[in-house]
Structures are given as C-alpha cells and as structure tokens.
Design an enzyme around this catalytic site. Structure first.
Site, PDB file in Angstrom:
ATOM      1  N   ALA A   1       0.803  -1.247   0.000  1.00 34.22           N
ATOM      2  CA  ALA A   1       0.000   0.000   0.000  1.00 34.22           C
ATOM      3  C   ALA A   1       0.828   1.286   0.000  1.00 34.22           C
ATOM      4  O   ALA A   1       0.288   2.361   0.249  1.00 34.22           O
ATOM      5  CB  ALA A   1      -1.005   0.030   1.146  1.00 34.22           C
ATOM      6  N   ALA A   2       2.123   1.188  -0.307  1.00 35.98           N
ATOM      7  CA  ALA A   2       2.928   2.417  -0.451  1.00 35.98           C
ATOM      8  C   ALA A   2       2.301   3.293  -1.533  1.00 35.98           C
ATOM      9  O   ALA A   2       2.117   4.501  -1.354  1.00 35.98           O
ATOM     10  CB  ALA A   2       4.363   2.074  -0.833  1.00 35.98           C
ATOM     11  N   GLY A   3       1.980   2.657  -2.664  1.00 33.25           N
ATOM     12  CA  GLY A   3       1.397   3.399  -3.790  1.00 33.25           C
ATOM     13  C   GLY A   3       0.024   3.958  -3.445  1.00 33.25           C
ATOM     14  O   GLY A   3      -0.323   5.074  -3.839  1.00 33.25           O
ATOM     15  N   ASP A   4      -0.764   3.191  -2.693  1.00 35.74           N
ATOM     16  CA  ASP A   4      -2.110   3.670  -2.326  1.00 35.74           C
ATOM     17  C   ASP A   4      -2.008   4.859  -1.370  1.00 35.74           C
ATOM     18  O   ASP A   4      -2.780   5.819  -1.472  1.00 35.74           O
ATOM     19  CB  ASP A   4      -2.910   2.542  -1.649  1.00 35.74           C
TER      20      ASP A   4
HETATM   21  P1  ATP Z   1       2.475  -0.726  -3.910  1.00 37.42           P
HETATM   22  O1  ATP Z   1       2.024  -1.482  -5.112  1.00 37.42           O
HETATM   23  O2  ATP Z   1       3.504  -1.454  -3.071  1.00 37.42           O
HETATM   24  O3  ATP Z   1       1.368  -0.172  -3.095  1.00 37.42           O
HETATM   25  P2  ATP Z   1       3.516   1.101  -5.869  1.00 37.42           P
HETATM   26  O4  ATP Z   1       4.393   0.140  -6.595  1.00 37.42           O
HETATM   27  O5  ATP Z   1       2.275   1.547  -6.489  1.00 37.42           O
HETATM   28  O6  ATP Z   1       3.256   0.567  -4.397  1.00 37.42           O
HETATM   29  P3  ATP Z   1       5.873   2.559  -5.250  1.00 37.42           P
HETATM   30  O7  ATP Z   1       6.466   3.158  -6.445  1.00 37.42           O
HETATM   31  O8  ATP Z   1       6.497   1.310  -4.712  1.00 37.42           O
HETATM   32  O9  ATP Z   1       4.323   2.402  -5.512  1.00 37.42           O
HETATM   33  O10 ATP Z   1       5.864   3.589  -4.042  1.00 37.42           O
HETATM   34  C1  ATP Z   1       5.112   4.787  -4.036  1.00 37.42           C
HETATM   35  C2  ATP Z   1       5.878   5.821  -3.267  1.00 37.42           C
HETATM   36  O11 ATP Z   1       6.116   5.334  -1.945  1.00 37.42           O
HETATM   37  C3  ATP Z   1       7.263   6.125  -3.844  1.00 37.42           C
HETATM   38  O12 ATP Z   1       7.206   7.145  -4.831  1.00 37.42           O
HETATM   39  C4  ATP Z   1       8.035   6.562  -2.607  1.00 37.42           C
HETATM   40  O13 ATP Z   1       7.831   7.925  -2.340  1.00 37.42           O
HETATM   41  C5  ATP Z   1       7.381   5.739  -1.481  1.00 37.42           C
HETATM   42  N1  ATP Z   1       8.188   4.530  -1.209  1.00 37.42           N
HETATM   43  C6  ATP Z   1       7.987   3.276  -1.661  1.00 37.42           C
HETATM   44  N2  ATP Z   1       8.936   2.444  -1.204  1.00 37.42           N
HETATM   45  C7  ATP Z   1       9.758   3.187  -0.442  1.00 37.42           C
HETATM   46  C8  ATP Z   1      10.950   2.917   0.320  1.00 37.42           C
HETATM   47  N3  ATP Z   1      11.481   1.699   0.359  1.00 37.42           N
HETATM   48  N4  ATP Z   1      11.526   3.956   0.956  1.00 37.42           N
HETATM   49  C9  ATP Z   1      11.006   5.211   0.925  1.00 37.42           C
HETATM   50  N5  ATP Z   1       9.890   5.514   0.243  1.00 37.42           N
HETATM   51  C10 ATP Z   1       9.282   4.530  -0.444  1.00 37.42           C
HETATM   52  O1  RIB Z   2      -2.058  -2.013  -3.074  1.00 36.20           O
HETATM   53  C1  RIB Z   2      -2.125  -2.870  -1.970  1.00 36.20           C
HETATM   54  C2  RIB Z   2      -3.427  -3.609  -1.982  1.00 36.20           C
HETATM   55  O2  RIB Z   2      -3.478  -4.423  -3.137  1.00 36.20           O
HETATM   56  C3  RIB Z   2      -3.642  -4.554  -0.828  1.00 36.20           C
HETATM   57  O3  RIB Z   2      -4.225  -3.938   0.287  1.00 36.20           O
HETATM   58  C4  RIB Z   2      -4.472  -5.666  -1.442  1.00 36.20           C
HETATM   59  O4  RIB Z   2      -5.756  -5.762  -0.930  1.00 36.20           O
HETATM   60  C5  RIB Z   2      -4.482  -5.410  -2.944  1.00 36.20           C
HETATM   61  O5  RIB Z   2      -5.652  -4.827  -3.359  1.00 36.20           O
END
Ligand code: ATP
Ligand code: RIB
Length: 302
Positions: free
Chosen positions: A249-252
């Site tokens: 959920a980093a991206g969310d």
């Molecule tokens: P996910 O699918 O895991 O929810 P995502 O792949 O859509 O995430 P990421 O690009 O991994 O999104 O991360 C979104 C933002 O979160 C990045 O732009 C960054 O600011 C922050 N982030 C993610 N991972 C890290 C990390 N290891 N350290 C610091 N910031 C991070």
């Molecule tokens: O982006 C993270 C989410 O992807 C999780 O909470 C999981 O439910 C899936 O939808």
C-alpha cells in the site's frame, strides 16, 4: 476544501510474514499471519479520510464479517460509506500477501464482490460523484465500470486521478482527458506493452501516455522516488530515506495523500512531497491501512 470520491475495491488482506517469497513448486514455513483492512480503493479512501480529507467511496462488500470490518475501519476515519453496496450472499474481496524480510511482497487478490461493482451501482450512487470535485479510480473493479466512471467524471468536469493498478491495457480513448495517472514503473510498461528498465525508457513511455491524452503522469519508482511528466517537461523528486519493513500500500498511500493535498489547495509539487512523506512512513509499518500515518505524523516528518 474540495470533496473527493473514490470508486474502487475493498479487500480483507491476509498479510503473511515469511523469510522470503516461495518460488513456483516450493513450500516454505511462514512466521505469522494477520488480517488487515486493504484493497486499493479502500486504502486510498482510508488515507484521504485519515489525513483530513472530505471523501466518499463507491464500491461493494458482501454481507459477511469482513465487509463489516472494512466498513467500520473506513467510518473510523470519517469516510462517507453510503456508496459501499452490501451484496446479499456475496463474499467480500480478499488478498493474500506474503511479505518477506526486506519488506517486498507478492499479492493474489480474490475479487469477490469487487467484481460486482457494475454500472448500476455507479448510477445508484451517481449523486456522490455530483457532490465531488476530484474522482480517484484504480483497476481492481471491472474495467467496464472503471471506463464508465471515467466517462461520467469527465462529462461532469471533475479532476480525475487514475492509479492504474493492477495494471491492465485499456482502449486508447480511456486515457484521453485524465488529469493524473500514477503508475509504478512496471505498470507503466504494461500500459504501453513494453518492459521498461531505464529512466530514458520511463520518459519515452510517459510521452506515449501523454499522446494518448493523459495530462500528467506521476511515475512512482519505489525507494527511488517519483518522476512527474507532462507536456511542460519532466521532474524527478527523490523519495525519503527510510528502512522499509512492508511496502504493501505504499502506492495507495501516495495516491490518497496526493489527492487530499490537492483537495486542500496545495500545488502539485507540494502534494507530491506530502505524498512521498506519507508513503515513506507507511513502508516502515506492517500492513495496508494499518500502516497509513496520521496528518500530525506526516507534518512532523516534513
Ligand atoms: P504498492 O504497489 O507497493 O502499493 P507502488 O508500486 O504503487 O506501491 P511505489 O512506487 O512502490 O508504488 O511507491 C510509491 C511511493 O512510496 C514512492 O514514490 C516513494 O515515495 C514511497 N516509497 C515506496 N517504497 C519506499 C521505500 N522503500 N523507501 C522510501 N519511500 C518509499
Ligand atoms: O495495493 C495494496 C493492496 O493491493 C492490498 O491492500 C491488497 O488488498 C491489494 O488490493
């Protein structure tokens, strides 16, 4: 403050602690499992609510205990949940997420009632879109509904943010007129049908999305940061340095925090800085919604 509507998915996450992600054909021993509210749409709406936004959601859960738990969690942060349909006899979405010792994960989603978020549900709660200024979507509900929601939002003149995850190719016309898309590097590759690995390739792919009519891209690059691309040019904003324990959920968190900052009148650049602070905190904690920081925590880290 502008109002936000999120149209999307809700899942109960089974977050599994494991020394590493098993390879095909392998059985390994995990070290624990926790139930954590998740789902891409719900994580984004939860982030917006927790960070002080005025937000509603359109989605669906079953009439089961997971549905109750997910709705309660959103209500606890002030989300307007009246557009979350309870589907009688339906099974709420679930996600199975092994998280390894470096914080990386793999996710298998069993969509359940997310698959029943159709145009009839969208129509039933259309008034929530009428009330909103910003509409946020992902691709974890039927793509026909995502396309209809985008069309509806465009006709109503809303600011549209699409987090294209789980990434799926869409007809070219879908992208036309979207204000912001937030793919990660893998998702950007899927959108244009190519594997990408260098910043040059990300930039070229982003240009292709601009040609399809997207106004701005926020390409998130995990621990590296975020690349903003528009017809005005490109800018890279580095991520904050933290020790990640779980990137679920980093991206969310990024998308939700970006939307809430925009709704409060922040500039794009300020909104991205805020979003990267919020998501950097989220990756230092386990689970999806359980990892989302409070507004005070984000402001303290600025
Ligand atoms: P996910 O699918 O895991 O929810 P995502 O792949 O859509 O995430 P990421 O690009 O991994 O999104 O991360 C979104 C933002 O979160 C990045 O732009 C960054 O600011 C922050 N982030 C993610 N991972 C890290 C990390 N290891 N350290 C610091 N910031 C991070
Ligand atoms: O982006 C993270 C989410 O992807 C999780 O909470 C999981 O439910 C899936 O939808």
């Amino acid at each position: 403050m502008k109002k936000i509507l999120v149209v999307g998915s809700l899942n109960m996450d089974f977050s599994i602690e494991t020394p590493r992600i098993p390879v095909p054909g392998e059985t390994i021993m995990g070290t624990g499992v926790k139930l954590v509210p998740g789902g891409k749409g719900a994580n984004q709406v939860y982030t917006i609510g927790k960070l002080g936004g005025d937000v509603a959601m359109i989605g669906a859960v079953g009439d089961d205990s997971f549905g109750d738990m997910l709705i309660d969690n959103l209500e606890n942060v002030g989300v307007n949940v009246e557009g979350i349909e309870r589907i009688s006899g339906g099974t709420t979405g679930q996600a199975f997420i092994p998280v390894d010792e470096s914080g990386e994960n793999s996710i298998i989603v069993i969509g359940g009632t997310n698959g029943q978020v159709d145009e009839a549900i969208l129509k039933k709660y259309e008034y929530l879109m009428d009330e909103a200024d910003i509409v946020v979507m992902q691709q974890e509900i039927p793509l026909t509904t995502v396309m209809a929601a985008k069309q509806m939002a465009m006709e109503k003149g809303k600011t549209i943010i699409v987090d294209p995850a789980p990434a799926a190719a869409m007809p070219d016309e879908f992208w036309d007129g979207i204000d912001y898309i937030k793919p990660n590097e893998t998702e950007l590759g899927i959108l244009i049908g190519k594997e990408l690995s260098t910043q040059e390739e990300y930039k070229e792919a982003a240009q292709e999305m601009l040609r399809k009519g997207v106004k701005k891209l926020l390409v998130t690059l995990g621990s590296k940061g975020c690349l903003i691309v528009s017809s005005e040019g490109e800018e890279f904003i580095p991520a904050n340095k933290v020790k990640a324990v779980d990137t679920t959920a980093a991206g969310d968190t990024f998308t939700g925090a970006f939307a809430v900052a925009l709704s409060q009148g922040k500039s794009e650049k300020e909104a991205i800085t805020f979003a990267q602070k919020a998501s950097a905190i989220a990756v230092t904690r386990k689970g999806a919604q359980a990892s989302v920081p409070t507004l005070e925590e984000v402001l303290a880290s600025m």
